[in-house]
Scaffold this active site. Structure first.
Site, PDB file in Angstrom:
ATOM      1  N   GLN A 146     -26.839  38.876  -2.679  1.00 24.71           N
ATOM      2  CA  GLN A 146     -25.380  38.807  -2.561  1.00 24.71           C
ATOM      3  C   GLN A 146     -24.833  37.389  -2.757  1.00 24.71           C
ATOM      4  O   GLN A 146     -23.646  37.186  -2.932  1.00 24.71           O
ATOM      5  CB  GLN A 146     -24.953  39.319  -1.173  1.00 24.71           C
ATOM      6  CG  GLN A 146     -25.234  40.784  -0.986  1.00 24.71           C
ATOM      7  CD  GLN A 146     -25.288  41.188   0.483  1.00 24.71           C
ATOM      8  OE1 GLN A 146     -24.355  41.763   1.012  1.00 24.71           O
ATOM      9  NE2 GLN A 146     -26.377  40.875   1.154  1.00 24.71           N
ATOM     10  N   ARG A 185     -30.654  62.408   0.467  1.00 20.22           N
ATOM     11  CA  ARG A 185     -31.084  61.475   1.516  1.00 20.22           C
ATOM     12  C   ARG A 185     -29.898  60.722   2.117  1.00 20.22           C
ATOM     13  O   ARG A 185     -28.834  60.642   1.511  1.00 20.22           O
ATOM     14  CB  ARG A 185     -31.990  60.393   0.902  1.00 20.22           C
ATOM     15  CG  ARG A 185     -33.407  60.822   0.710  1.00 20.22           C
ATOM     16  CD  ARG A 185     -34.161  59.722  -0.020  1.00 20.22           C
ATOM     17  NE  ARG A 185     -35.569  60.068  -0.137  1.00 20.22           N
ATOM     18  CZ  ARG A 185     -36.385  59.530  -1.029  1.00 20.22           C
ATOM     19  NH1 ARG A 185     -35.944  58.620  -1.883  1.00 20.22           N
ATOM     20  NH2 ARG A 185     -37.650  59.886  -1.073  1.00 20.22           N
ATOM     21  N   ASP A 225     -19.220  35.181   3.661  1.00 18.96           N
ATOM     22  CA  ASP A 225     -18.855  35.945   4.863  1.00 18.96           C
ATOM     23  C   ASP A 225     -17.332  36.074   5.042  1.00 18.96           C
ATOM     24  O   ASP A 225     -16.877  36.928   5.795  1.00 18.96           O
ATOM     25  CB  ASP A 225     -19.433  35.279   6.125  1.00 18.96           C
ATOM     26  CG  ASP A 225     -20.932  35.088   6.042  1.00 18.96           C
ATOM     27  OD1 ASP A 225     -21.571  35.795   5.251  1.00 18.96           O
ATOM     28  OD2 ASP A 225     -21.459  34.215   6.754  1.00 18.96           O
ATOM     29  N   GLY A 240     -18.937  26.390   5.012  1.00 20.16           N
ATOM     30  CA  GLY A 240     -18.377  27.446   5.857  1.00 20.16           C
ATOM     31  C   GLY A 240     -17.990  26.916   7.229  1.00 20.16           C
ATOM     32  O   GLY A 240     -17.749  25.705   7.395  1.00 20.16           O
ATOM     33  N   GLY A 241     -17.984  27.790   8.225  1.00 21.35           N
ATOM     34  CA  GLY A 241     -17.533  27.415   9.570  1.00 21.35           C
ATOM     35  C   GLY A 241     -18.315  26.261  10.168  1.00 21.35           C
ATOM     36  O   GLY A 241     -17.736  25.336  10.741  1.00 21.35           O
ATOM     37  N   GLU A 257     -25.024  43.156   8.648  1.00 23.03           N
ATOM     38  CA  GLU A 257     -26.209  42.631   9.342  1.00 23.03           C
ATOM     39  C   GLU A 257     -25.931  42.345  10.824  1.00 23.03           C
ATOM     40  O   GLU A 257     -26.842  42.341  11.643  1.00 23.03           O
ATOM     41  CB  GLU A 257     -26.724  41.362   8.655  1.00 23.03           C
ATOM     42  CG  GLU A 257     -25.733  40.219   8.669  1.00 23.03           C
ATOM     43  CD  GLU A 257     -26.258  38.937   8.027  1.00 23.03           C
ATOM     44  OE1 GLU A 257     -27.454  38.825   7.786  1.00 23.03           O
ATOM     45  OE2 GLU A 257     -25.428  38.043   7.770  1.00 23.03           O
ATOM     46  N   ARG A 262     -28.781  23.143   5.966  1.00 25.46           N
ATOM     47  CA  ARG A 262     -28.009  23.511   7.159  1.00 25.46           C
ATOM     48  C   ARG A 262     -28.040  22.394   8.214  1.00 25.46           C
ATOM     49  O   ARG A 262     -27.755  22.628   9.381  1.00 25.46           O
ATOM     50  CB  ARG A 262     -28.533  24.825   7.740  1.00 25.46           C
ATOM     51  CG  ARG A 262     -28.269  26.040   6.844  1.00 25.46           C
ATOM     52  CD  ARG A 262     -28.366  27.322   7.625  1.00 25.46           C
ATOM     53  NE  ARG A 262     -28.163  28.506   6.803  1.00 25.46           N
ATOM     54  CZ  ARG A 262     -26.975  29.041   6.541  1.00 25.46           C
ATOM     55  NH1 ARG A 262     -25.882  28.496   7.030  1.00 25.46           N
ATOM     56  NH2 ARG A 262     -26.878  30.128   5.802  1.00 25.46           N
ATOM     57  N   MET A 319     -24.841  41.387   4.099  1.00 29.94           N
ATOM     58  CA  MET A 319     -24.707  40.130   4.866  1.00 29.94           C
ATOM     59  C   MET A 319     -23.313  40.037   5.484  1.00 29.94           C
ATOM     60  O   MET A 319     -22.538  40.982   5.429  1.00 29.94           O
ATOM     61  CB  MET A 319     -24.965  38.933   3.955  1.00 29.94           C
ATOM     62  CG  MET A 319     -26.436  38.611   3.781  1.00 29.94           C
ATOM     63  SD  MET A 319     -26.617  37.043   2.898  1.00 29.94           S
ATOM     64  CE  MET A 319     -28.371  36.753   3.104  1.00 29.94           C
TER      65      MET A 319
HETATM   66  O1  F6P Z   1     -23.303  32.418   5.855  1.00 27.04           O
HETATM   67  C1  F6P Z   1     -23.798  32.988   4.704  1.00 27.04           C
HETATM   68  C2  F6P Z   1     -25.003  33.815   4.982  1.00 27.04           C
HETATM   69  O2  F6P Z   1     -25.450  34.373   3.769  1.00 27.04           O
HETATM   70  C3  F6P Z   1     -24.823  34.903   6.038  1.00 27.04           C
HETATM   71  O3  F6P Z   1     -24.197  36.054   5.518  1.00 27.04           O
HETATM   72  C4  F6P Z   1     -26.229  35.137   6.486  1.00 27.04           C
HETATM   73  O4  F6P Z   1     -26.264  35.616   7.804  1.00 27.04           O
HETATM   74  C5  F6P Z   1     -26.832  33.758   6.401  1.00 27.04           C
HETATM   75  O5  F6P Z   1     -26.030  33.016   5.505  1.00 27.04           O
HETATM   76  C6  F6P Z   1     -28.262  33.726   5.930  1.00 27.04           C
HETATM   77  O6  F6P Z   1     -28.713  32.422   6.029  1.00 27.04           O
HETATM   78  P1  F6P Z   1     -30.021  31.862   5.345  1.00 27.04           P
HETATM   79  O7  F6P Z   1     -29.790  31.814   3.861  1.00 27.04           O
HETATM   80  O8  F6P Z   1     -30.174  30.513   5.924  1.00 27.04           O
HETATM   81  O9  F6P Z   1     -31.112  32.824   5.675  1.00 27.04           O
END
Ligand code: F6P
Length: 378
Positions: free
Chosen positions: A302, A170, A135, A110-111, A230, A74, A177
């Protein structure tokens, strides 16, 4: 002259990345006679000049493989962690780019990656990007690759939760995510038949959710599946968060250091209390309905494993169009999915935007029409 193309994957991994690398690479080499070189672990590999050969051999047998053969991170070019500091490493990356005599650099992400890639294009690199993320929140494209696979995994999970929820009478709160966008929770919630779907775009009232579950009980359905994104927030949390953000923006505008510190502390406290918000929701629903409740957090499941057919197809067609655009010398663009076509969209139209679920989106209406509770109204 043979064109040289670099490629990297950045941000969270996503199913379909290898299919995209293969699509770009096979078309670049086979159809356009280029050579291609991979950089490891996102922008970090570009900074450190850590490369991986990508010839026909390395590009074979990866179509069905999850993750990314290049590795990812990242890291941001202009805020690269170095020791315990962050530094602008753009010029170092430019050196690597020139050292390899690159004609183009392909960034898959991604973004955040679109933004970082745009930064590099403003510093003189010939950049072209592909949109990936589970996402589905990248602006300018109909769809991102990775989303369809995650949708399938999350839907199957919701399917499976039904029988256990039903057997024990239940509530099962399943967290999906999606970061700040509700596409995954809404899509999987609809496809998996969730009774309640909570997304960030529609802050929820826990009393409304509880009432929907009680109504199901009165109709004889003693269990409920609550699919929660989330990023979903209760109305109170959403208000507290937007107030704190507004306070921080005002402090910045007024250049008020004390006020900024206060706003930051408030934001940090909110982030801490929101960490277990899904668990909190589950406990509240237990209290309000008298039913037992359990939480399932799907998390990185996921993102893992083999991509779906739809993601392989999307990643491959965006990848081959990417090679064609490099051949034509079209740079500073993201290759977007537009219906059956793949089209270049200028990066400046993509960056700084997040594609959220519009409140009037057909999926929202569909959910309401079949009686799914979205937590915002009875
Ligand atoms: O952007 C993809 C994603 O999986 C999001 O859905 C989630 O919030 C985030 O990345 C989780 O990031 P990491 O794998 O760095 O914990």
């Amino acid at each position: 002259m043979t064109k040289s193309v670099g490629i990297l994957t950045a941000g969270g991994d996503s199913p379909g990345l290898n299919a995209a690398i293969r699509g770009v690479g096979k078309a670049a080499i086979g159809a356009y006679g280029m050579q291609i070189i991979g950089f490891r672990d996102g922008f970090r590999g570009l900074m450190q000049d850590r490369t991986i050969r990508l010839t026909g051999t390395e590009l074979s047998g990866i179509l069905t493989v999850g993750g990314t053969i290049l590795g990812t991170s990242r890291d941001k070019p202009h805020k690269m962690p170095v020791g315990d500091q962050t530094m602008d490493m753009t010029s170092v990356m430019l050196e690597t780019y020139h050292k390899h005599h690159l004609d183009a650099l392909v960034c898959l992400g991604g973004g955040g990656t679109q933004k970082n890639a745009y930064h590099l294009s403003q510093h003189g690199m010939n950049i072209i990007t592909l949109p990936k993320t589970i996402d589905n929140d990248v602006s300018g494209t109909d769809m991102t690759f990775g989303f369809d696979t995650a949708l399938g995994i999350a839907t199957e999970a919701i399917d499976r939760l039904h029988s256990t929820a039903h057997s024990h009478h239940r509530i099962i709160v399943v967290e999906l995510m999606g970061h700040n966008a509700g596409w995954l929770a809404l899509g999987a919630g609809l496809a998996g038949g969730a009774d309640v779907i909570l997304i960030p775009e529609l802050p929820y009232d826990v009393q409304v959710v509880a009432e929907a579950i009680r109504q199901r009980q009165r109709r004889g359905a003693g269990f409920s599946i609550v699919a929660v994104s989330e990023g979903a927030l209760s109305k109170e949390d959403a208000e507290a968060l937007s107030n704190a953000i507004a306070e921080k923006a005002a402090a910045k505008e007024e250049n008020d250091k004390k006020k900024k510190e206060r706003a930051n502390a408030r934001l940090a406290k909110l982030a801490e209390t929101m960490q277990d918000k899904t668990l909190r929701l589950s406990r509240q629903l237990e209290q309000l309905t008298g039913l037992e409740s359990r939480v399932t957090i799907l998390g990185h499941l996921q993102r893992g494993g083999t991509p779906s057919a739809a993601d392989r197809l999307l990643a491959t067609r965006l990848g081959t169009t990417c090679a064609e655009l490099i051949d034509r010398g079209v740079f500073g663009v993201m290759v977007a999915a537009r219906g059956e076509r793949a089209e270049p969209v200028p990066l400046e139209e993509v960056v700084g935007k997040v594609k959220l679920v519009p409140p009037d989106h057909p999926w929202v209406k569909t959910a309401r029409d079949i009686g799914v509770c979205l937590g915002d109204q009875v």
